[in-house]
Design a protein around this motif. Structure first.
Motif, PDB file in Angstrom:
ATOM      1  N   GLY A  11       0.804  -1.220   0.000  1.00  0.00           N
ATOM      2  CA  GLY A  11       0.000   0.000   0.000  1.00  0.00           C
ATOM      3  C   GLY A  11       0.833   1.265   0.000  1.00  0.00           C
ATOM      4  O   GLY A  11       1.781   1.394   0.762  1.00  0.00           O
ATOM      5  N   GLN A  19      -7.713   5.204   2.893  1.00  0.00           N
ATOM      6  CA  GLN A  19      -8.434   4.517   3.961  1.00  0.00           C
ATOM      7  C   GLN A  19      -9.585   5.344   4.511  1.00  0.00           C
ATOM      8  O   GLN A  19     -10.512   4.793   5.116  1.00  0.00           O
ATOM      9  CB  GLN A  19      -7.467   4.142   5.080  1.00  0.00           C
ATOM     10  CG  GLN A  19      -7.989   3.048   5.984  1.00  0.00           C
ATOM     11  CD  GLN A  19      -6.875   2.334   6.707  1.00  0.00           C
ATOM     12  OE1 GLN A  19      -5.858   2.933   7.030  1.00  0.00           O
ATOM     13  NE2 GLN A  19      -7.038   1.057   6.953  1.00  0.00           N
ATOM     14  N   GLU A  51      -4.901  -6.727  10.888  1.00  0.00           N
ATOM     15  CA  GLU A  51      -3.689  -6.881  10.093  1.00  0.00           C
ATOM     16  C   GLU A  51      -2.663  -7.792  10.756  1.00  0.00           C
ATOM     17  O   GLU A  51      -1.747  -8.280  10.087  1.00  0.00           O
ATOM     18  CB  GLU A  51      -3.069  -5.511   9.804  1.00  0.00           C
ATOM     19  CG  GLU A  51      -3.904  -4.678   8.849  1.00  0.00           C
ATOM     20  CD  GLU A  51      -3.246  -3.376   8.436  1.00  0.00           C
ATOM     21  OE1 GLU A  51      -2.241  -2.995   9.082  1.00  0.00           O
ATOM     22  OE2 GLU A  51      -3.727  -2.754   7.484  1.00  0.00           O
ATOM     23  N   SER A  82     -12.912  -2.847   1.301  1.00  0.00           N
ATOM     24  CA  SER A  82     -11.785  -3.100   0.404  1.00  0.00           C
ATOM     25  C   SER A  82     -11.745  -2.276  -0.869  1.00  0.00           C
ATOM     26  O   SER A  82     -10.686  -2.181  -1.508  1.00  0.00           O
ATOM     27  CB  SER A  82     -11.764  -4.595   0.023  1.00  0.00           C
ATOM     28  OG  SER A  82     -11.655  -5.402   1.170  1.00  0.00           O
ATOM     29  N   SER A 108       4.029  -6.787   3.388  1.00  0.00           N
ATOM     30  CA  SER A 108       2.916  -5.859   3.565  1.00  0.00           C
ATOM     31  C   SER A 108       2.201  -6.048   4.890  1.00  0.00           C
ATOM     32  O   SER A 108       1.965  -7.178   5.329  1.00  0.00           O
ATOM     33  CB  SER A 108       1.899  -6.048   2.434  1.00  0.00           C
ATOM     34  OG  SER A 108       0.778  -5.201   2.602  1.00  0.00           O
ATOM     35  N   THR A 110      -1.193  -5.960   6.045  1.00  0.00           N
ATOM     36  CA  THR A 110      -2.495  -5.999   5.399  1.00  0.00           C
ATOM     37  C   THR A 110      -3.380  -7.030   6.085  1.00  0.00           C
ATOM     38  O   THR A 110      -2.940  -7.760   6.972  1.00  0.00           O
ATOM     39  CB  THR A 110      -2.350  -6.323   3.891  1.00  0.00           C
ATOM     40  OG1 THR A 110      -3.598  -6.114   3.226  1.00  0.00           O
ATOM     41  CG2 THR A 110      -1.885  -7.755   3.665  1.00  0.00           C
ATOM     42  N   ASN A 111      -4.625  -7.070   5.694  1.00  0.00           N
ATOM     43  CA  ASN A 111      -5.560  -8.075   6.206  1.00  0.00           C
ATOM     44  C   ASN A 111      -6.040  -8.938   5.043  1.00  0.00           C
ATOM     45  O   ASN A 111      -5.834  -8.602   3.870  1.00  0.00           O
ATOM     46  CB  ASN A 111      -6.730  -7.405   6.928  1.00  0.00           C
ATOM     47  CG  ASN A 111      -7.502  -6.469   6.014  1.00  0.00           C
ATOM     48  OD1 ASN A 111      -8.267  -6.906   5.152  1.00  0.00           O
ATOM     49  ND2 ASN A 111      -7.305  -5.158   6.193  1.00  0.00           N
ATOM     50  N   HIS A 114      -8.317  -7.167   2.245  1.00  0.00           N
ATOM     51  CA  HIS A 114      -7.595  -6.264   1.347  1.00  0.00           C
ATOM     52  C   HIS A 114      -6.688  -7.051   0.411  1.00  0.00           C
ATOM     53  O   HIS A 114      -6.602  -6.749  -0.785  1.00  0.00           O
ATOM     54  CB  HIS A 114      -6.770  -5.260   2.152  1.00  0.00           C
ATOM     55  CG  HIS A 114      -7.592  -4.164   2.741  1.00  0.00           C
ATOM     56  ND1 HIS A 114      -7.076  -3.219   3.597  1.00  0.00           N
ATOM     57  CD2 HIS A 114      -8.907  -3.853   2.594  1.00  0.00           C
ATOM     58  CE1 HIS A 114      -8.028  -2.374   3.954  1.00  0.00           C
ATOM     59  NE2 HIS A 114      -9.144  -2.746   3.363  1.00  0.00           N
ATOM     60  N   TYR A 115      -6.025  -8.055   0.951  1.00  0.00           N
ATOM     61  CA  TYR A 115      -5.112  -8.842   0.121  1.00  0.00           C
ATOM     62  C   TYR A 115      -5.872  -9.575  -0.990  1.00  0.00           C
ATOM     63  O   TYR A 115      -5.453  -9.574  -2.150  1.00  0.00           O
ATOM     64  CB  TYR A 115      -4.343  -9.836   0.980  1.00  0.00           C
ATOM     65  CG  TYR A 115      -3.446 -10.736   0.167  1.00  0.00           C
ATOM     66  CD1 TYR A 115      -2.348 -10.216  -0.505  1.00  0.00           C
ATOM     67  CD2 TYR A 115      -3.714 -12.099   0.044  1.00  0.00           C
ATOM     68  CE1 TYR A 115      -1.525 -11.038  -1.275  1.00  0.00           C
ATOM     69  CE2 TYR A 115      -2.904 -12.919  -0.711  1.00  0.00           C
ATOM     70  CZ  TYR A 115      -1.816 -12.382  -1.368  1.00  0.00           C
ATOM     71  OH  TYR A 115      -1.016 -13.179  -2.139  1.00  0.00           O
ATOM     72  N   LEU A 133       3.046 -11.467   4.453  1.00  0.00           N
ATOM     73  CA  LEU A 133       1.910 -10.651   4.875  1.00  0.00           C
ATOM     74  C   LEU A 133       1.737 -10.683   6.384  1.00  0.00           C
ATOM     75  O   LEU A 133       1.809 -11.751   7.009  1.00  0.00           O
ATOM     76  CB  LEU A 133       0.639 -11.159   4.194  1.00  0.00           C
ATOM     77  CG  LEU A 133       0.753 -11.333   2.664  1.00  0.00           C
ATOM     78  CD1 LEU A 133      -0.485 -12.029   2.121  1.00  0.00           C
ATOM     79  CD2 LEU A 133       0.974  -9.992   1.978  1.00  0.00           C
TER      80      LEU A 133
END
Length: 201
Positions: A11, A19, A51, A82, A108, A110-111, A114-115, A133
């Protein structure tokens, strides 16, 4: 120095995002103020926990529905949460130059939602060998475990790796382990830094 692996943040490096879009959507649906939405984020630590892999999407959905008096379905929630990402074509051009010349990886915070969203819509990330991740590793940057996991997967020693991230604290965390760090402030600046290191022609 001969470099073997280049690690990219996701990101605001490979793809852009906003966001605040999530907060505005929650405001519109719940009629709460922007400050109330921000208070929810800070009081629950929901982004950090999501995350870090500490909570599942279903738990986030339940929390949001309860806090904002909503009845979002999982599909509605996935889109609300997302659909905030945008292409970064200039960074894609840099990736295209590096692809095939160096081993490329993503690190990253991330969650899973989002991924999965990015994986389906942004082909650039499929040019990377592996994606390290936070929600899978269990910690976020700059925790050393996530960088050590990345080096292990790349089978690369720290001094032969480069890490690019928009957050100075994350870059410093990588540097403390001996990884060469680049703070991404713009595509042009990152390009210049890669040229200085001899990895871009």
């Amino acid at each position: 120095m001969i470099y073997e692996a280049i690690f990219f943040d996701l990101g605001r490096v490979l793809v852009d995002f906003d966001q605040d879009i999530i907060a505005r959507r929650l405001m519109e649906r719940s009629k709460k103020s922007f400050q109330e939405v921000l208070s929810y984020y800070s009081q629950t630590n929901i982004i950090y926990d999501f995350e870090s892999g500490k909570i599942a999407p279903e738990e986030v959905l339940t929390s949001i529905n309860e806090c904002f008096s909503l009845t979002l379905s999982m599909e509605e929630f996935k889109l609300l949460w997302s659909d905030i990402f945008f292409e970064n074509r200039e960074m894609e051009k840099i990736v295209d130059i590096l692809y095939g010349r160096y081993r490329l990886f993503i690190i990253s915070d991330t969650n899973i939602l989002h991924y999965e969203y990015i994986s389906e819509r942004f082909p650039v990330i499929h040019k990377f060998e592996e994606h390290i991740l936070s929600y899978q590793i269990g910690v976020r940057k700059p925790h050393p475990l996530i960088f050590k996991a990345a080096l292990k997967r790349a089978n690369c020693i720290a001094k032969r790796a480069i890490f690019i991230d928009d957050k100075p604290k994350n870059v410093e965390g990588a540097r403390e382990l001996g990884i060469t760090g680049i703070i991404h402030t713009s595509v042009d600046e990152t390009r210049r830094e890669l040229e200085k290191l001899g990895v871009l022609p």
